[in-house]
Scaffold this active site. Structure first.
Site, PDB file in Angstrom:
ATOM      1  N   SER A  82       0.839  -1.208   0.000  1.00  0.00           N
ATOM      2  CA  SER A  82       0.000   0.000   0.000  1.00  0.00           C
ATOM      3  C   SER A  82       0.869   1.251   0.000  1.00  0.00           C
ATOM      4  O   SER A  82       1.998   1.265   0.491  1.00  0.00           O
ATOM      5  CB  SER A  82      -0.905   0.032   1.227  1.00  0.00           C
ATOM      6  OG  SER A  82      -1.732  -1.099   1.282  1.00  0.00           O
TER       7      SER A  82
HETATM    8  N1  SAH Z   1      -0.969  -4.722   4.071  1.00  0.00           N
HETATM    9  C1  SAH Z   1      -0.253  -4.981   2.852  1.00  0.00           C
HETATM   10  C2  SAH Z   1      -1.078  -4.598   1.642  1.00  0.00           C
HETATM   11  C3  SAH Z   1      -1.042  -5.670   0.621  1.00  0.00           C
HETATM   12  S1  SAH Z   1      -2.269  -5.586  -0.645  1.00  0.00           S
HETATM   13  C4  SAH Z   1       1.108  -4.328   2.854  1.00  0.00           C
HETATM   14  O1  SAH Z   1       1.388  -3.541   3.767  1.00  0.00           O
HETATM   15  O2  SAH Z   1       1.918  -4.613   1.964  1.00  0.00           O
HETATM   16  C5  SAH Z   1      -3.575  -6.552   0.060  1.00  0.00           C
HETATM   17  C6  SAH Z   1      -3.277  -7.996   0.334  1.00  0.00           C
HETATM   18  O3  SAH Z   1      -4.504  -8.597   0.748  1.00  0.00           O
HETATM   19  C7  SAH Z   1      -2.791  -8.808  -0.860  1.00  0.00           C
HETATM   20  O4  SAH Z   1      -1.558  -9.393  -0.539  1.00  0.00           O
HETATM   21  C8  SAH Z   1      -3.886  -9.863  -1.059  1.00  0.00           C
HETATM   22  O5  SAH Z   1      -3.399 -11.123  -1.487  1.00  0.00           O
HETATM   23  C9  SAH Z   1      -4.482  -9.947   0.337  1.00  0.00           C
HETATM   24  N2  SAH Z   1      -5.843 -10.479   0.390  1.00  0.00           N
HETATM   25  C10 SAH Z   1      -6.887 -10.255  -0.440  1.00  0.00           C
HETATM   26  N3  SAH Z   1      -7.968 -10.956  -0.042  1.00  0.00           N
HETATM   27  C11 SAH Z   1      -7.602 -11.637   1.088  1.00  0.00           C
HETATM   28  C12 SAH Z   1      -8.268 -12.557   1.960  1.00  0.00           C
HETATM   29  N4  SAH Z   1      -9.531 -12.944   1.779  1.00  0.00           N
HETATM   30  N5  SAH Z   1      -7.566 -13.051   3.012  1.00  0.00           N
HETATM   31  C13 SAH Z   1      -6.282 -12.704   3.232  1.00  0.00           C
HETATM   32  N6  SAH Z   1      -5.602 -11.854   2.441  1.00  0.00           N
HETATM   33  C14 SAH Z   1      -6.248 -11.329   1.386  1.00  0.00           C
END
Ligand code: SAH
Length: 234
Positions: A82
């Site tokens: 993000s």
């Molecule tokens: N918090 C992260 C943001 C990553 S983007 C950071 O600081 O880098 C969001 C993430 O949510 C992705 O890696 C995606 O695979 C995950 N995601 C999406 N749906 C999900 C679910 N149902 N359960 C767990 N993770 C999920």
């Protein structure tokens, strides 16, 4: 503020991580924090956590030069880390206390989890993409973030084993708010979740009682989708 790196010796393959936070990186980080301040992030506890966590270690080497730009970047498995502004924005809404137990849905790079842990919280974080789960768990462990526990699974179900949580943060764009997440909140707890299809509005739900929730709506963002099920390593 808690010390960021524990005294444990990292495994040899990651030894380089601990020595790669140079004065230049620190300077770029300070500049990023100043720019977030001018964009309206005024919570000093959140800004100090962002000033502490070496974001460049959570990105692919190829993007390291841009680690302190206020941008999202690819982290593999079609996901992104993000944007710092978004991380700061969600963290402000969470109102993190050092005693908090926080569930994060969407570990991704592990950066948001690291920011929460840098504010003293105990963090449970869950990721549905196995390669990201494995990589981030390794990285966080080797950076000494011993207050973060990583899980592989579908976060639409939350993480019942350790519920209830003081706070829950979802870092992917959800078409609807999963009821399981609301039910795993402590009374008085917050759920921060971006809700919507193409674009998402940031919502904060406060659990007022067993059955009542307060709903607040904030600004619009664009997140990668919150998906059901898991994706195994190929
Ligand atoms: N918090 C992260 C943001 C990553 S983007 C950071 O600081 O880098 C969001 C993430 O949510 C992705 O890696 C995606 O695979 C995950 N995601 C999406 N749906 C999900 C679910 N149902 N359960 C767990 N993770 C999920």
């Amino acid at each position: 503020m808690v010390p960021l790196f524990s005294k444990t010796v990292p495994s040899p393959s990651y030894l380089s991580y601990t020595v790669q936070d140079s004065y230049r990186h620190k300077g770029l980080r300070k500049r990023l924090v100043d720019s977030l301040r001018t964009r309206g992030i005024t919570d000093e506890k959140v800004l100090s956590a962002l000033a502490m966590v070496p974001r460049h270690l959570f990105l692919e080497k190829a993007f390291e030069e841009h680690a302190y730009d206020d941008k999202a970047f690819p982290i593999g498995s079609e996901q992104t880390i993000s944007q710092p502004y978004t991380v700061a924005y969600q963290t402000v809404l969470l109102d993190v206390q050092p005693t908090d137990r926080i569930l994060e849905i969407g570990t991704g790079s592990g950066y948001q989890a690291a920011v929460l842990a840098a504010m003293g919280a105990r963090v449970y974080t869950i990721e549905r993409q196995e390669p990201l789960y494995i990589k981030s768990r390794e990285l966080l462990r080797n950076l000494g973030f011993n207050k973060i526990r990583c899980f592989f699974g579908d976060g639409t179900q939350g993480l019942a084993d350790f519920a209830p949580y003081d706070k829950i943060i979802v870092t992917a764009g959800a078409p609807v708010v999963p009821n399981a997440l609301r039910m795993q909140l402590q009374i008085g707890g917050y759920l921060i979740i971006p809700v919507g299809e193409e674009i998402q509005y940031m919502y904060r739900y406060t659990r007022l009682s067993e059955t009542e929730f307060k709903e607040e709506c904030f600004d619009a963002f664009r997140f990668v989708p919150f998906l059901e099920g898991v994706e195994k390593k190929r």
